[in-house]
Design a protein around this motif. Structure first.
Motif, mmCIF file in Angstrom:
data_model
loop_
_atom_site.group_PDB
_atom_site.id
_atom_site.type_symbol
_atom_site.label_atom_id
_atom_site.label_comp_id
_atom_site.label_asym_id
_atom_site.label_seq_id
_atom_site.Cartn_x
_atom_site.Cartn_y
_atom_site.Cartn_z
ATOM 1 N N TRP A 1 0.825 -1.210 0.000
ATOM 2 C CA TRP A 1 0.000 0.000 0.000
ATOM 3 C C TRP A 1 0.863 1.265 0.000
ATOM 4 O O TRP A 1 0.652 2.168 -0.818
ATOM 5 C CB TRP A 1 -0.931 -0.026 1.208
ATOM 6 C CG TRP A 1 -1.646 1.267 1.499
ATOM 7 C CD1 TRP A 1 -1.583 1.996 2.647
ATOM 8 C CD2 TRP A 1 -2.562 1.968 0.641
ATOM 9 N NE1 TRP A 1 -2.377 3.118 2.565
ATOM 10 C CE2 TRP A 1 -2.988 3.122 1.346
ATOM 11 C CE3 TRP A 1 -3.043 1.753 -0.648
ATOM 12 C CZ2 TRP A 1 -3.883 4.049 0.805
ATOM 13 C CZ3 TRP A 1 -3.944 2.672 -1.200
ATOM 14 C CH2 TRP A 1 -4.349 3.802 -0.483
ATOM 15 N N GLN A 2 1.832 1.332 0.888
ATOM 16 C CA GLN A 2 2.614 2.562 1.017
ATOM 17 C C GLN A 2 3.494 2.810 -0.213
ATOM 18 O O GLN A 2 3.675 3.965 -0.621
ATOM 19 C CB GLN A 2 3.466 2.519 2.288
ATOM 20 C CG GLN A 2 2.668 2.465 3.587
ATOM 21 C CD GLN A 2 2.003 3.791 3.944
ATOM 22 O OE1 GLN A 2 2.080 4.760 3.209
ATOM 23 N NE2 GLN A 2 1.365 3.838 5.101
ATOM 24 N N THR A 3 4.047 1.772 -0.796
ATOM 25 C CA THR A 3 4.842 1.992 -2.007
ATOM 26 C C THR A 3 3.941 2.337 -3.197
ATOM 27 O O THR A 3 4.346 3.098 -4.084
ATOM 28 C CB THR A 3 5.711 0.767 -2.356
ATOM 29 O OG1 THR A 3 4.888 -0.409 -2.428
ATOM 30 C CG2 THR A 3 6.811 0.576 -1.331
ATOM 31 N N ALA B 1 3.344 10.374 0.224
ATOM 32 C CA ALA B 1 3.839 9.668 1.412
ATOM 33 C C ALA B 1 3.001 10.114 2.600
ATOM 34 O O ALA B 1 2.721 11.311 2.770
ATOM 35 C CB ALA B 1 5.309 9.977 1.659
ATOM 36 N N SER C 1 1.525 8.130 8.490
ATOM 37 C CA SER C 1 0.662 7.121 9.112
ATOM 38 C C SER C 1 1.487 6.286 10.069
ATOM 39 O O SER C 1 1.815 5.136 9.785
ATOM 40 C CB SER C 1 0.014 6.256 8.033
ATOM 41 O OG SER C 1 0.992 5.831 7.095
ATOM 42 N N THR D 1 -2.282 3.809 12.564
ATOM 43 C CA THR D 1 -2.454 2.596 11.765
ATOM 44 C C THR D 1 -2.959 1.473 12.659
ATOM 45 O O THR D 1 -2.317 1.144 13.660
ATOM 46 C CB THR D 1 -1.120 2.167 11.119
ATOM 47 O OG1 THR D 1 -0.576 3.246 10.364
ATOM 48 C CG2 THR D 1 -1.311 0.952 10.231
ATOM 49 N N TYR E 1 -6.810 3.213 8.534
ATOM 50 C CA TYR E 1 -6.054 4.453 8.688
ATOM 51 C C TYR E 1 -6.945 5.605 9.140
ATOM 52 O O TYR E 1 -8.142 5.636 8.871
ATOM 53 C CB TYR E 1 -5.374 4.829 7.365
ATOM 54 C CG TYR E 1 -4.212 3.949 7.016
ATOM 55 C CD1 TYR E 1 -2.958 4.174 7.566
ATOM 56 C CD2 TYR E 1 -4.366 2.869 6.150
ATOM 57 C CE1 TYR E 1 -1.881 3.366 7.255
ATOM 58 C CE2 TYR E 1 -3.294 2.051 5.832
ATOM 59 C CZ TYR E 1 -2.056 2.303 6.390
ATOM 60 O OH TYR E 1 -0.984 1.490 6.090
ATOM 61 N N ASN F 1 -5.013 11.846 8.071
ATOM 62 C CA ASN F 1 -4.185 11.953 6.872
ATOM 63 C C ASN F 1 -3.752 13.388 6.583
ATOM 64 O O ASN F 1 -3.569 13.775 5.430
ATOM 65 C CB ASN F 1 -4.956 11.405 5.651
ATOM 66 C CG ASN F 1 -5.156 9.905 5.727
ATOM 67 O OD1 ASN F 1 -4.214 9.154 5.888
ATOM 68 N ND2 ASN F 1 -6.401 9.470 5.614
ATOM 69 N N PHE G 1 8.638 8.412 4.281
ATOM 70 C CA PHE G 1 8.458 6.965 4.149
ATOM 71 C C PHE G 1 9.415 6.219 5.067
ATOM 72 O O PHE G 1 9.034 5.265 5.760
ATOM 73 C CB PHE G 1 8.692 6.557 2.685
ATOM 74 C CG PHE G 1 8.340 5.134 2.374
ATOM 75 C CD1 PHE G 1 7.176 4.832 1.700
ATOM 76 C CD2 PHE G 1 9.180 4.078 2.723
ATOM 77 C CE1 PHE G 1 6.845 3.506 1.392
ATOM 78 C CE2 PHE G 1 8.871 2.769 2.438
ATOM 79 C CZ PHE G 1 7.693 2.481 1.764
ATOM 80 N N THR H 1 6.940 4.851 7.867
ATOM 81 C CA THR H 1 6.560 3.501 7.454
ATOM 82 C C THR H 1 7.616 2.462 7.839
ATOM 83 O O THR H 1 7.277 1.362 8.274
ATOM 84 C CB THR H 1 6.314 3.471 5.933
ATOM 85 O OG1 THR H 1 5.220 4.349 5.624
ATOM 86 C CG2 THR H 1 5.989 2.077 5.446
ATOM 87 N N CYS I 1 6.726 1.976 11.914
ATOM 88 C CA CYS I 1 5.673 0.979 11.731
ATOM 89 C C CYS I 1 6.182 -0.451 11.563
ATOM 90 O O CYS I 1 5.437 -1.388 11.840
ATOM 91 C CB CYS I 1 4.817 1.350 10.516
ATOM 92 S SG CYS I 1 3.770 2.795 10.780
#
Length: 539
Positions: free
Chosen positions: A378-380, A388, A391, A396, A413, A416, A449, A453, A457
């Motif tokens: 999802w993030q990529t 970016a 989150s 999350t 999520y 934002n 990121f 992320t 995360c």
């Protein structure tokens, strides 16, 4: 280890990582009989800190809770910070005083946590059940928030402190005590919104005359009333979430209310107020997520977003409200904030161990693999669109359930508003108010990121569990996800997978020790130093 020693270790490690007074870059690594020390001669004094290899976000962290000054051991943070204050630029000394206050408040909170955690966990077990995998639905998710509130932040050393709150207020209004309380309400001119929930009070409900030309808005009990007519009757039972300023409605936990607080966390300048435009940007960010999902249908059933389209902003940072509405049909699922994965459950085991037992036949690595595979896909994908997200592990949640006997995992999520956008690749940029969101290249995106992320995360969990196999899984899944981007992933590969060093949040520096003018931080949550690339080490 005592709370005081734990906090001293975390603070000293942070000061090294953020290179305060040049500890990291100008200090000399010296081998002593008991292990390595960092020594720095400054202002006619020889400073020394006993260190050990870290490699998460710094090569070294403190291994003993003390600072040695000219051979004398200082063991309290008051004494340690007093010496560093004297050696700092005179313009910065006020920041050291503020940070010393933060440390005192945090220590008091940590000692309070040590005192009450057993009783709190027992109370959660009595209310929700002994096994946290029975804490289903959005109501059960609030109990996971309470577990997470006893954990330290992966980066900020004094995150458990609540600047400006008394011990009684901490007990009454913070998530670690899982309290229920009622909100205050004011009446302001204007018609009530037609789509407020049915439990939204009338002016009569809050003890005012029936005012058909006014609507009611909530105020947190700790927040000063700055506008409107205050109703004399508190109304609506709520429970604090992990963010403290956001509360869940007891009678229907699908609804959360985000309310400004005159306090600060993660730095004295990181105030928990709500500035004008933040809720506007959060709503625009949510709409942007739905646009991406519409173009990427594989995420239609796996990526969920809370509805954050209903809000009120007055222009005053202490008077605003977001009505957050969560998706339906989560009553039978486990909704676990990522921040709770490494937390202690009532059994004494970690939450992630219980989750692995229920959904992955006891294999924690299988759970971690499934989670990071979905999250990084999802993030990529967002990165490929020039986006970016901020989150982090509090914003999350991971949803676990079974469909036809097979484990299903989804992500949920919220919030934002802190995203970064490369305007060269993202066409949707007309609805945001914060100009800091936009840039003309990928650097701000790869920084965000990496620090959110990857550091917060995914990697922080691997380091918290001291599991090197998790880092191998992380690098493998990250490589696969970046490969899927093709040419759009080139900057992410260069700045993350192949870089010698990675950006690391310098939150104490930007949030407390230095003014914005001194630190140069345009955004205190996105001000960076650098640390080792543990992904290359994992390879």
């Amino acid at each position: 280890m005592s709370a005081a020693s734990t906090l001293a270790l975390r603070v000293l490690s942070t000061l090294i990582r953020e290179d305060v007074l040049g500890l990291r870059t100008r200090g000399l690594l010296v081998a002593m009989d008991d292990g390595p020390w960092i020594q720095l001669e400054l202002g006619g004094r020889l400073l020394a800190v006993a260190v050990a290899a870290d490699n998460f976000q710094a090569e070294y962290g403190a291994r003993r809770p003390l600072l040695e000054v000219n051979g004398t051991e200082l063991t309290t943070l008051d004494d340690i910070l007093a010496v560093l204050r004297e050696l700092a630029d005179p313009e910065d000394r006020g920041g050291y005083d503020t940070f010393a206050d933060e440390c005192r408040q945090t220590l008091a909170t940590m000692e309070l946590h040590d005192e009450v955690q057993g009783d709190v966990l027992a109370g959660l077990a009595e209310r929700y059940g002994d096994d946290p995998t029975d804490w289903t639905g959005l109501g059960g998710s609030l109990a996971f928030d309470t577990l997470a509130a006893f954990l330290d932040h992966p980066v900020y050393p004094t995150a458990r402190g609540r600047i400006g709150l008394t011990s009684a207020q901490v007990r009454a209004y913070t998530p670690e005590f899982h309290p229920t309380f009622q909100l205050r309400w004011v009446a302001v001119p204007g018609p009530a919104k037609a789509d407020w929930p049915e439990w939204w009070p009338t002016t009569a409900d809050i003890g005012l005359p029936e005012l058909t030309d006014h609507t009611t808005l909530p105020i947190h009990p700790l927040t000063e009333v700055v506008d409107g007519i205050l109703g004399p009757i508190p109304y609506l039972d709520v429970v604090p979430t992990l963010s403290t300023r956001t509360v869940a409605v007891v009678q229907d936990p699908r609804f959360h209310l985000k309310l400004p607080l005159a306090t600060a966390t993660l730095g004295a300048r990181n105030r928990r107020t709500i500035k004008a435009g933040v809720l506007v940007d959060g709503a625009a960010g949510e709409r942007l997520m739905h646009e991406v999902i519409a173009h990427e249908p594989r995420f239609l059933t796996t990526i969920l977003n809370a509805d954050e389209q209903m809000y009120y902003e007055s222009g005053h940072e202490l008077f605003a409200v977001l009505l957050r509405r969560y998706p339906e049909d989560l009553d039978d699922a486990l909704v676990v904030p990522l921040a709770a994965f490494a937390a202690q459950a009532p059994s004494g085991r970690r939450v992630i161990d219980h989750l692995a037992d229920r959904f992955y036949e006891g294999n924690v690595l299988d759970l971690y693999d499934a989670f990071v595979t979905l999250l990084l896909d999802w993030q990529t994908t967002l990165f490929g669109y020039g986006i970016a997200l901020e989150s982090h592990q509090q914003n999350t949640s991971v949803i676990f359930d079974r469909v036809d006997g097979v484990t299903r995992i989804r992500l949920l999520y919220k919030d934002n508003d802190g995203l970064r956008i490369n305007r060269q690749r993202c066409a949707d940029r007309g609805e945001f108010t914060d100009p800091r969101m936009f840039g003309d290249d990928d650097r701000a995106l790869t920084d965000l990121f990496t620090t959110i992320t990857v550091h917060l995360c995914t990697a922080s969990l691997a380091f918290a569990l001291a599991d090197k196999d998790m880092l191998g899984i992380l690098r493998t899944r990250l490589t696969e996800a970046i490969d899927r981007l093709g040419p759009d992933g080139a900057s992410l590969r260069a700045d993350l997978l192949d870089a010698d060093r990675l950006p690391v949040k310098a939150m104490v520096t930007a949030g407390t020790l230095l003014s914005k003018q001194r630190s140069g931080a345009a955004d205190i949550n996105k001000h960076y130093t650098t640390g080792p690339n543990y992904l290359r080490l994992a390879q």
